[in-house]
Design a protein around this motif. Structure first.
Motif, PDB file in Angstrom:
ATOM      1  N   MET A 156      63.297  76.737  40.761  1.00 29.30           N
ATOM      2  CA  MET A 156      63.595  75.431  40.172  1.00 29.30           C
ATOM      3  C   MET A 156      63.915  74.401  41.246  1.00 29.30           C
ATOM      4  N   ALA A 157      64.653  74.812  42.281  1.00 31.53           N
ATOM      5  CA  ALA A 157      64.976  73.900  43.376  1.00 31.53           C
ATOM      6  C   ALA A 157      63.700  73.421  44.068  1.00 31.53           C
ATOM      7  N   LEU A 158      62.730  74.333  44.253  1.00 33.51           N
ATOM      8  CA  LEU A 158      61.464  73.952  44.868  1.00 33.51           C
ATOM      9  C   LEU A 158      60.700  72.967  43.987  1.00 33.51           C
ATOM     10  N   LEU A 159      60.653  73.237  42.690  1.00 33.98           N
ATOM     11  CA  LEU A 159      59.950  72.341  41.779  1.00 33.98           C
ATOM     12  C   LEU A 159      60.631  70.977  41.696  1.00 33.98           C
ATOM     13  N   ILE A 160      61.959  70.970  41.818  1.00 38.30           N
ATOM     14  CA  ILE A 160      62.682  69.700  41.834  1.00 38.30           C
ATOM     15  C   ILE A 160      62.256  68.879  43.047  1.00 38.30           C
ATOM     16  N   ARG A 211      65.230  65.789  36.122  1.00 34.65           N
ATOM     17  CA  ARG A 211      66.525  65.971  35.483  1.00 34.65           C
ATOM     18  C   ARG A 211      66.601  67.319  34.757  1.00 34.65           C
ATOM     19  N   LYS A 212      65.514  67.693  34.074  1.00 35.53           N
ATOM     20  CA  LYS A 212      65.520  68.978  33.375  1.00 35.53           C
ATOM     21  C   LYS A 212      65.579  70.144  34.365  1.00 35.53           C
ATOM     22  N   GLY A 213      64.784  70.036  35.430  1.00 38.95           N
ATOM     23  CA  GLY A 213      64.794  71.092  36.436  1.00 38.95           C
ATOM     24  C   GLY A 213      66.150  71.209  37.108  1.00 38.95           C
ATOM     25  N   LEU A 214      66.815  70.068  37.307  1.00 40.46           N
ATOM     26  CA  LEU A 214      68.143  70.090  37.903  1.00 40.46           C
ATOM     27  C   LEU A 214      69.132  70.824  36.993  1.00 40.46           C
TER      28      LEU A 214
END
Length: 427
Positions: A7-11, A31-34
């Protein structure tokens, strides 16, 4: 942890200019990924360690075939947790729901996401019930780690009381960011006492693994202090007008009650470690994780004395504190969980480097965030919205980025090492 890293990578990818114009990219993903990143790296990961410690306590009961300490309920807890993770993760990739970046337990305002949180809580409650049910039928006294796990279970029950109380007051209101802030405010504060109870128990275990046990009376005293402080949560809901300024301030000030038991055990662990004869055993993962955990947690705690909730000094504080807890939990995996599963690891250079990279990277990142916050860098925003007009703000955020990359390398090495150990043939 691996899912949180993804998720951090996708953010990071979602911050690329123009990426939102791609039809395959989920709407409002940053925001959703965070939200999902925080939930997996903080809530799910900590609950997983908590459930594992509960399982170790259950496994030491005399009657593993009785009703509660049985495998069917244990398997049910595992599969409930897996199902919860699926619900929580899928919410980031759907067009439904709005991200709510409230404190402690950020959410996506979507029935699927709320359902995932509920199922995850039920899974943890099943483990707690099994742990309590077997507590009266034991072959030997509880270890300090098991004792603090029991205190953590009691505090979690108190946190659930705060959550249910808040929901009963808010029931019928339309969920939005203010709704979620109020819903999880008391629960989130008391949840920190759960995490600290697990941390103290882990410190006690690691110190014992180094051959320098901490007095059990001190461990029990720390646990009692945490429970007594946590009991103030329901009192605040009854004494103050719920969600008023006085109510919120009372919970904020309650965090100071975390300091005495934590400082007590940290000092006692430090004294015990300093009594080691000869050179310090830096190649011992228990010693290394314990020492760096106390150091990084202490730095995060000191940074918390200067936060005001508006700028990046706040995430600097909790990233340092969480990193300290994570280092202790990593020590549990190396010295307790893997050996209990017959998958012990030799202390190689990779493990040695992993621990130092994670500790050093997280500390450098937290100091960078704190530095940028001193120049007014706001939290929970990215890109141009940060308004980094001062040179100090830029320097701080660059430090944060560099430190985060170093810590990510350490996290990847940890995940890779543990995954290989878990998947290999048992000895």
């Amino acid at each position: 942890m691996a899912l949180a890293g993804v998720m951090a990578l996708l953010i990071a990818v979602s911050r690329i200019p123009g990426i939102e114009k791609l039809s395959i990219w989920p709407l409002d993903f940053f925001r959703k990924g965070l939200v999902v990143h925080v939930i997996f790296s903080f809530i799910v990961w900590f609950f997983a360690v908590f459930c594992t410690l509960l399982e170790l306590g259950i496994a030491r009961t005399r009657a593993p075939s009785s009703l509660f300490p049985s495998s069917p309920l244990g398997n049910a807890a595992i599969w409930l947790a897996v199902f919860a993770c699926l619900l929580l993760a899928v919410s980031a990739f759907t067009g439904d729901g709005v991200a709510s970046l409230n404190n402690y337990v950020p959410v996506i305002i979507d029935p699927i996401f709320y359902g995932g949180l509920i199922v995850l809580a039920v899974a943890l409650c099943v483990q707690i019930v099994r742990f309590v049910a077997g507590s009266g039928d034991r072959e030997s006294p509880r270890s300090p780690l098991e004792t603090m796990t029991g205190f953590a279970a009691a505090v979690f029950a108190i946190a659930l009381v705060c959550l249910v109380w808040a929901y009963l007051i808010l029931r019928g209101e339309t969920p939005d960011e203010a709704f979620n802030e109020q819903l999880f405010w008391g629960f989130g504060h008391i949840l920190q006492f759960v995490n600290v109870a697990l941390l103290i128990g882990t410190w006690a275990y690691l110190a014992e693994a180094c051959g320098r046990p901490i007095a059990r009376a001190a461990i029990k005293s720390a646990g009692v202090l945490l429970v007594l402080a946590a009991l103030m949560g329901p009192v605040f809901y009854g004494y103050f007008e719920p969600f008023s300024a006085e109510h919120n301030l009372a919970f904020t000030n309650l965090q100071y009650a975390l300091a005495p038991p934590t400082v007590l055990i940290a000092i006692m662990a430090g004294i015990a470690l300093c009594r080691c004869k000869g050179p310090y055993p830096w190649r011992n993962p228990a010693f290394l994780c314990l020492t760096l955990s106390i150091l990084v947690f202490g730095i995060g705690g000191m940074l918390g004395l200067f936060v005001d909730g508006a700028d990046t000094r706040t995430p600097a504080h909790y990233h340092g504190v969480i990193a300290g807890i994570n280092l202790a939990f990593m020590g549990l995996y190396y010295t307790l969980f893997l050996p209990a599963l017959g998958r012990s690891l030799a202390m190689t250079k990779i493990i040695f480097a992993q621990i130092f990279l994670f500790a050093g990277g997280q500390t450098f990142a937290a100091i960078g965030l704190f530095w940028a916050g001193g120049y007014g860098a706001p939290r929970k925003v990215a890109g141009a919205d940060q308004g980094l007009d001062a040179l100090g703000g830029y320097i701080g955020m660059i430090m944060n980025g560099v430190g985060a990359l170093i810590a990510i390398v350490g996290g990847i090495l940890f995940i890779w090492t543990i995954a290989r150990a878990l998947l290999k043939r048992r000895r």
